[in-house]
Motif scaffolding. Structure first.
Motif, PDB file in Angstrom:
ATOM      1  N   ALA A 104      42.683  50.218  42.668  1.00  0.00           N
ATOM      2  CA  ALA A 104      41.278  50.175  42.259  1.00  0.00           C
ATOM      3  C   ALA A 104      40.976  48.888  41.497  1.00  0.00           C
ATOM      4  O   ALA A 104      39.921  48.276  41.698  1.00  0.00           O
ATOM      5  CB  ALA A 104      40.942  51.396  41.406  1.00  0.00           C
ATOM      6  N   LEU A 105      41.882  48.444  40.627  1.00  0.00           N
ATOM      7  CA  LEU A 105      41.693  47.201  39.888  1.00  0.00           C
ATOM      8  C   LEU A 105      41.699  46.003  40.829  1.00  0.00           C
ATOM      9  O   LEU A 105      40.881  45.084  40.688  1.00  0.00           O
ATOM     10  CB  LEU A 105      42.782  47.053  38.825  1.00  0.00           C
ATOM     11  CG  LEU A 105      42.708  45.810  37.955  1.00  0.00           C
ATOM     12  CD1 LEU A 105      41.413  45.783  37.167  1.00  0.00           C
ATOM     13  CD2 LEU A 105      43.899  45.737  37.026  1.00  0.00           C
ATOM     14  N   MET A 106      42.597  45.996  41.811  1.00  0.00           N
ATOM     15  CA  MET A 106      42.637  44.887  42.776  1.00  0.00           C
ATOM     16  C   MET A 106      41.341  44.812  43.578  1.00  0.00           C
ATOM     17  O   MET A 106      40.816  43.723  43.819  1.00  0.00           O
ATOM     18  CB  MET A 106      43.825  45.044  43.724  1.00  0.00           C
ATOM     19  CG  MET A 106      45.152  44.713  43.095  1.00  0.00           C
ATOM     20  SD  MET A 106      46.496  44.623  44.286  1.00  0.00           S
ATOM     21  CE  MET A 106      46.745  46.338  44.651  1.00  0.00           C
ATOM     22  N   HIS A 130      36.037  41.717  44.437  1.00  0.00           N
ATOM     23  CA  HIS A 130      34.589  41.589  44.589  1.00  0.00           C
ATOM     24  C   HIS A 130      33.916  40.999  43.347  1.00  0.00           C
ATOM     25  O   HIS A 130      32.691  40.920  43.299  1.00  0.00           O
ATOM     26  CB  HIS A 130      33.970  42.951  44.910  1.00  0.00           C
ATOM     27  CG  HIS A 130      34.428  43.496  46.223  1.00  0.00           C
ATOM     28  ND1 HIS A 130      34.072  42.950  47.433  1.00  0.00           N
ATOM     29  CD2 HIS A 130      35.243  44.527  46.527  1.00  0.00           C
ATOM     30  CE1 HIS A 130      34.618  43.621  48.411  1.00  0.00           C
ATOM     31  NE2 HIS A 130      35.348  44.599  47.889  1.00  0.00           N
ATOM     32  N   ALA A 131      34.689  40.567  42.359  1.00  0.00           N
ATOM     33  CA  ALA A 131      34.109  40.041  41.126  1.00  0.00           C
ATOM     34  C   ALA A 131      33.491  38.663  41.383  1.00  0.00           C
ATOM     35  O   ALA A 131      34.036  37.840  42.107  1.00  0.00           O
ATOM     36  CB  ALA A 131      35.173  39.940  40.046  1.00  0.00           C
ATOM     37  N   THR A 177      49.620  53.953  40.950  1.00  0.00           N
ATOM     38  CA  THR A 177      49.380  53.087  42.099  1.00  0.00           C
ATOM     39  C   THR A 177      47.895  53.073  42.448  1.00  0.00           C
ATOM     40  O   THR A 177      47.329  52.030  42.782  1.00  0.00           O
ATOM     41  CB  THR A 177      50.199  53.559  43.305  1.00  0.00           C
ATOM     42  OG1 THR A 177      51.566  53.623  42.927  1.00  0.00           O
ATOM     43  CG2 THR A 177      50.038  52.633  44.484  1.00  0.00           C
ATOM     44  N   ALA A 178      47.250  54.224  42.359  1.00  0.00           N
ATOM     45  CA  ALA A 178      45.823  54.301  42.662  1.00  0.00           C
ATOM     46  C   ALA A 178      45.014  53.452  41.686  1.00  0.00           C
ATOM     47  O   ALA A 178      44.050  52.792  42.085  1.00  0.00           O
ATOM     48  CB  ALA A 178      45.358  55.749  42.617  1.00  0.00           C
TER      49      ALA A 178
END
Length: 59
Positions: free
Chosen positions: A37-39, A44-45, A32-33
Motif C-alpha cells: 500500500a505504501l509503494m 502516485h505521489a 506485506t500488505a
C-alpha cells in the motif's frame, strides 16, 4: 445419454475446482500488505507544487 450427462457433470465439477484454487487474492500477512500500500501511494505521489523543479545541471 447418461454418458454425456456424466461427462458434462465432470467438466462442470472440474471448472468449479479451479476457481477455489484461484480465489486467494489477499496478502499473506498484514505487514506485506502495508508495504505494498505504501509503494502504491508513493508511485502516485506528485509532491509539493510550490517547490521549483531544479535538475543537477541547473545550478
Amino acid at each position: 445419454m447418461a454418458a454425456t450427462q456424466k461427462l458434462v457433470k465432470d467438466i462442470i465439477d472440474s471448472k468449479t475446482g479451479e476457481t477455489t484454487n484461484k480465489r486467494r487474492k489477499g496478502a499473506k500477512n498484514s505487514e506485506t500488505a502495508a508495504k505494498v500500500a505504501l509503494m502504491k501511494l508513493k508511485m502516485h505521489a506528485d509532491g509539493d507544487k510550490s517547490l521549483p523543479q531544479v535538475g543537477p545541471r541547473d545550478f
